[in-house]
Design an enzyme around this catalytic site. Structure first.
Site, PDB file in Angstrom:
ATOM      1  N   CYS A 129       0.829  -1.214   0.000  1.00  0.00           N
ATOM      2  CA  CYS A 129       0.000   0.000   0.000  1.00  0.00           C
ATOM      3  C   CYS A 129       0.861   1.262   0.000  1.00  0.00           C
ATOM      4  O   CYS A 129       1.735   1.440   0.850  1.00  0.00           O
ATOM      5  CB  CYS A 129      -0.914  -0.022   1.230  1.00  0.00           C
ATOM      6  SG  CYS A 129      -1.772   1.523   1.515  1.00  0.00           S
ATOM      7  N   ASP A 170      -1.194  16.433  -0.740  1.00  0.00           N
ATOM      8  CA  ASP A 170      -1.431  15.654  -1.953  1.00  0.00           C
ATOM      9  C   ASP A 170      -0.398  16.043  -3.003  1.00  0.00           C
ATOM     10  O   ASP A 170      -0.077  17.220  -3.184  1.00  0.00           O
ATOM     11  CB  ASP A 170      -2.858  15.924  -2.464  1.00  0.00           C
ATOM     12  CG  ASP A 170      -3.303  14.879  -3.469  1.00  0.00           C
ATOM     13  OD1 ASP A 170      -4.184  14.073  -3.131  1.00  0.00           O
ATOM     14  OD2 ASP A 170      -2.749  14.869  -4.605  1.00  0.00           O
ATOM     15  N   HIS A 213      -4.061   0.338   8.365  1.00  0.00           N
ATOM     16  CA  HIS A 213      -4.561   0.140   7.008  1.00  0.00           C
ATOM     17  C   HIS A 213      -6.002  -0.371   7.018  1.00  0.00           C
ATOM     18  O   HIS A 213      -6.335  -1.329   7.714  1.00  0.00           O
ATOM     19  CB  HIS A 213      -3.685  -0.857   6.244  1.00  0.00           C
ATOM     20  CG  HIS A 213      -4.167  -1.073   4.843  1.00  0.00           C
ATOM     21  ND1 HIS A 213      -3.761  -0.283   3.797  1.00  0.00           N
ATOM     22  CD2 HIS A 213      -5.077  -1.933   4.341  1.00  0.00           C
ATOM     23  CE1 HIS A 213      -4.383  -0.683   2.698  1.00  0.00           C
ATOM     24  NE2 HIS A 213      -5.191  -1.678   3.005  1.00  0.00           N
ATOM     25  N   ASN A 237     -13.389   9.449  -1.318  1.00  0.00           N
ATOM     26  CA  ASN A 237     -13.780   8.636  -2.470  1.00  0.00           C
ATOM     27  C   ASN A 237     -13.817   7.174  -2.033  1.00  0.00           C
ATOM     28  O   ASN A 237     -12.926   6.706  -1.320  1.00  0.00           O
ATOM     29  CB  ASN A 237     -12.773   8.803  -3.614  1.00  0.00           C
ATOM     30  CG  ASN A 237     -12.780  10.214  -4.173  1.00  0.00           C
ATOM     31  OD1 ASN A 237     -13.836  10.842  -4.266  1.00  0.00           O
ATOM     32  ND2 ASN A 237     -11.620  10.720  -4.540  1.00  0.00           N
ATOM     33  N   GLY A 296     -13.719   7.380  -8.165  1.00  0.00           N
ATOM     34  CA  GLY A 296     -12.420   8.034  -8.288  1.00  0.00           C
ATOM     35  C   GLY A 296     -11.384   7.582  -7.283  1.00  0.00           C
ATOM     36  O   GLY A 296     -10.292   8.143  -7.241  1.00  0.00           O
ATOM     37  N   THR A 312      -8.332   5.807  -6.009  1.00  0.00           N
ATOM     38  CA  THR A 312      -7.184   5.178  -6.661  1.00  0.00           C
ATOM     39  C   THR A 312      -6.213   4.569  -5.652  1.00  0.00           C
ATOM     40  O   THR A 312      -5.391   3.729  -6.012  1.00  0.00           O
ATOM     41  CB  THR A 312      -6.410   6.194  -7.529  1.00  0.00           C
ATOM     42  OG1 THR A 312      -5.987   7.285  -6.709  1.00  0.00           O
ATOM     43  CG2 THR A 312      -7.280   6.726  -8.652  1.00  0.00           C
ATOM     44  N   HIS A 355      -6.328   2.877   0.757  1.00  0.00           N
ATOM     45  CA  HIS A 355      -6.069   3.088   2.186  1.00  0.00           C
ATOM     46  C   HIS A 355      -6.905   4.318   2.523  1.00  0.00           C
ATOM     47  O   HIS A 355      -6.751   5.372   1.873  1.00  0.00           O
ATOM     48  CB  HIS A 355      -4.567   3.333   2.415  1.00  0.00           C
ATOM     49  CG  HIS A 355      -4.169   3.577   3.847  1.00  0.00           C
ATOM     50  ND1 HIS A 355      -3.180   2.854   4.487  1.00  0.00           N
ATOM     51  CD2 HIS A 355      -4.621   4.480   4.762  1.00  0.00           C
ATOM     52  CE1 HIS A 355      -3.045   3.296   5.731  1.00  0.00           C
ATOM     53  NE2 HIS A 355      -3.913   4.290   5.917  1.00  0.00           N
ATOM     54  N   HIS A 397      -8.587   7.603   3.214  1.00  0.00           N
ATOM     55  CA  HIS A 397      -8.027   8.958   3.273  1.00  0.00           C
ATOM     56  C   HIS A 397      -9.117   9.985   3.069  1.00  0.00           C
ATOM     57  O   HIS A 397      -9.986   9.831   2.224  1.00  0.00           O
ATOM     58  CB  HIS A 397      -6.919   9.164   2.230  1.00  0.00           C
ATOM     59  CG  HIS A 397      -7.303   8.807   0.825  1.00  0.00           C
ATOM     60  ND1 HIS A 397      -7.345   7.510   0.365  1.00  0.00           N
ATOM     61  CD2 HIS A 397      -7.677   9.571  -0.223  1.00  0.00           C
ATOM     62  CE1 HIS A 397      -7.706   7.490  -0.897  1.00  0.00           C
ATOM     63  NE2 HIS A 397      -7.936   8.733  -1.283  1.00  0.00           N
ATOM     64  N   HIS A 436      -9.657  13.697   1.797  1.00  0.00           N
ATOM     65  CA  HIS A 436      -9.086  14.869   1.129  1.00  0.00           C
ATOM     66  C   HIS A 436      -9.578  16.100   1.898  1.00  0.00           C
ATOM     67  O   HIS A 436     -10.788  16.261   2.084  1.00  0.00           O
ATOM     68  CB  HIS A 436      -9.599  14.980  -0.307  1.00  0.00           C
ATOM     69  CG  HIS A 436      -9.167  13.880  -1.219  1.00  0.00           C
ATOM     70  ND1 HIS A 436      -8.105  14.001  -2.095  1.00  0.00           N
ATOM     71  CD2 HIS A 436      -9.669  12.637  -1.420  1.00  0.00           C
ATOM     72  CE1 HIS A 436      -7.972  12.882  -2.794  1.00  0.00           C
ATOM     73  NE2 HIS A 436      -8.913  12.034  -2.411  1.00  0.00           N
TER      74      HIS A 436
HETATM   75  P1  5GP Z   1      -8.106   9.013  -4.390  1.00  0.00           P
HETATM   76  O1  5GP Z   1      -8.158   9.237  -5.888  1.00  0.00           O
HETATM   77  O2  5GP Z   1      -7.803   7.569  -4.070  1.00  0.00           O
HETATM   78  O3  5GP Z   1      -9.297   9.552  -3.640  1.00  0.00           O
HETATM   79  O4  5GP Z   1      -6.911   9.900  -3.856  1.00  0.00           O
HETATM   80  C1  5GP Z   1      -5.584   9.521  -3.922  1.00  0.00           C
HETATM   81  C2  5GP Z   1      -4.769  10.787  -3.878  1.00  0.00           C
HETATM   82  O5  5GP Z   1      -3.441  10.431  -3.620  1.00  0.00           O
HETATM   83  C3  5GP Z   1      -4.771  11.571  -5.187  1.00  0.00           C
HETATM   84  O6  5GP Z   1      -5.309  12.872  -4.974  1.00  0.00           O
HETATM   85  C4  5GP Z   1      -3.300  11.614  -5.588  1.00  0.00           C
HETATM   86  O7  5GP Z   1      -2.923  12.853  -6.146  1.00  0.00           O
HETATM   87  C5  5GP Z   1      -2.598  11.331  -4.286  1.00  0.00           C
HETATM   88  N1  5GP Z   1      -1.329  10.656  -4.455  1.00  0.00           N
HETATM   89  C6  5GP Z   1      -1.074   9.591  -5.278  1.00  0.00           C
HETATM   90  N2  5GP Z   1       0.210   9.211  -5.159  1.00  0.00           N
HETATM   91  C7  5GP Z   1       0.764  10.042  -4.211  1.00  0.00           C
HETATM   92  C8  5GP Z   1       2.083  10.132  -3.650  1.00  0.00           C
HETATM   93  O8  5GP Z   1       2.997   9.360  -3.964  1.00  0.00           O
HETATM   94  N3  5GP Z   1       2.289  11.112  -2.731  1.00  0.00           N
HETATM   95  C9  5GP Z   1       1.292  11.967  -2.343  1.00  0.00           C
HETATM   96  N4  5GP Z   1       1.610  12.914  -1.439  1.00  0.00           N
HETATM   97  N5  5GP Z   1       0.040  11.910  -2.862  1.00  0.00           N
HETATM   98  C10 5GP Z   1      -0.206  10.957  -3.774  1.00  0.00           C
HETATM   99 ZN    ZN Z   2      -2.301   1.215   3.704  1.00  0.00          ZN
END
Ligand code: 5GP
Ligand code: ZN
Length: 115
Positions: A7, A33, A49, A88, A94, A96, A99, A101, A103
Site C-alpha cells: 500500500c 497531496d 490500514h 472517495n 475516483g 485510486t 487506504h 483517506h 481529502h
Molecule cells: P483518491 O483518488 O484515491 O481519492 O486519492 C488519492 C490521492 O493520492 C490523489 O489525490 C493523488 O494525487 C494522491 N497521491 C497519489 N500518489 C501520491 C504520492 O505518492 N504522494 C502523495 N503525497 N500523494 C499521492
Molecule cells: Zn495502507
C-alpha cells in the site's frame, strides 16, 4: 498497527516514500497531496490500514472521528475555517489508493471530487 506492504500510503506512513508531512499523530497521519486540486489539499489517513472510510469507521469509530478532528485542526492551522472533506470510495467514485483517506480541500473554488 496493521500495514499492507503493497500500500502506497502505508509506505508513506512508514517513511519509505517521502511526502510533505503536516501531521504525525498516534492514530492519524497527514501529508500534502502530490497533485493539489486547491490551495490547501491535504490527505488525512489512519495509521492502520483499511481500504476505505466505512471500513475504518466499522473497525474503529474513534479513529474515524479523529480523522475529522485532524482535518479541522490542519485547516485551522493553515488559516481556513471553511474546508471540504472528500472520501472517495471505490474506483467508480475516483478512488485510486485503497487506504482510507480524507481529502481536505480549502482556499478557492473547490472541486466536488478530488484525486
Ligand atoms: P483518491 O483518488 O484515491 O481519492 O486519492 C488519492 C490521492 O493520492 C490523489 O489525490 C493523488 O494525487 C494522491 N497521491 C497519489 N500518489 C501520491 C504520492 O505518492 N504522494 C502523495 N503525497 N500523494 C499521492
Ligand atoms: Zn495502507
Amino acid at each position: 498497527m496493521t500495514a499492507d506492504p503493497d500500500c502506497l500510503f502505508c509506505k508513506i506512513i512508514a517513511g519509505a516514500i517521502p511526502a510533505q508531512i503536516v501531521h504525525d499523530g498516534e492514530r492519524t497521519f497527514a501529508f500534502r497531496d502530490i497533485h493539489p486540486q486547491a490551495p490547501l489539499h491535504v490527505l488525512v489517513v489512519p495509521r492502520d490500514h483499511a481500504p476505505n472510510a466505512a471500513a475504518t469507521a466499522e473497525s474503529d469509530a474513534t479513529v474515524f472521528a479523529e480523522i475529522a478532528l485532524t482535518a479541522r485542526a490542519i485547516a485551522a492551522a493553515e488559516g481556513y475555517d471553511d474546508y471540504r472533506l472528500v472520501f472517495n470510495t471505490g474506483p467508480g467514485a475516483g478512488q485510486t489508493v485503497f487506504h482510507t483517506h480524507a481529502h481536505v480541500l480549502a482556499g478557492g473554488p473547490l472541486p466536488m471530487s478530488a484525486g
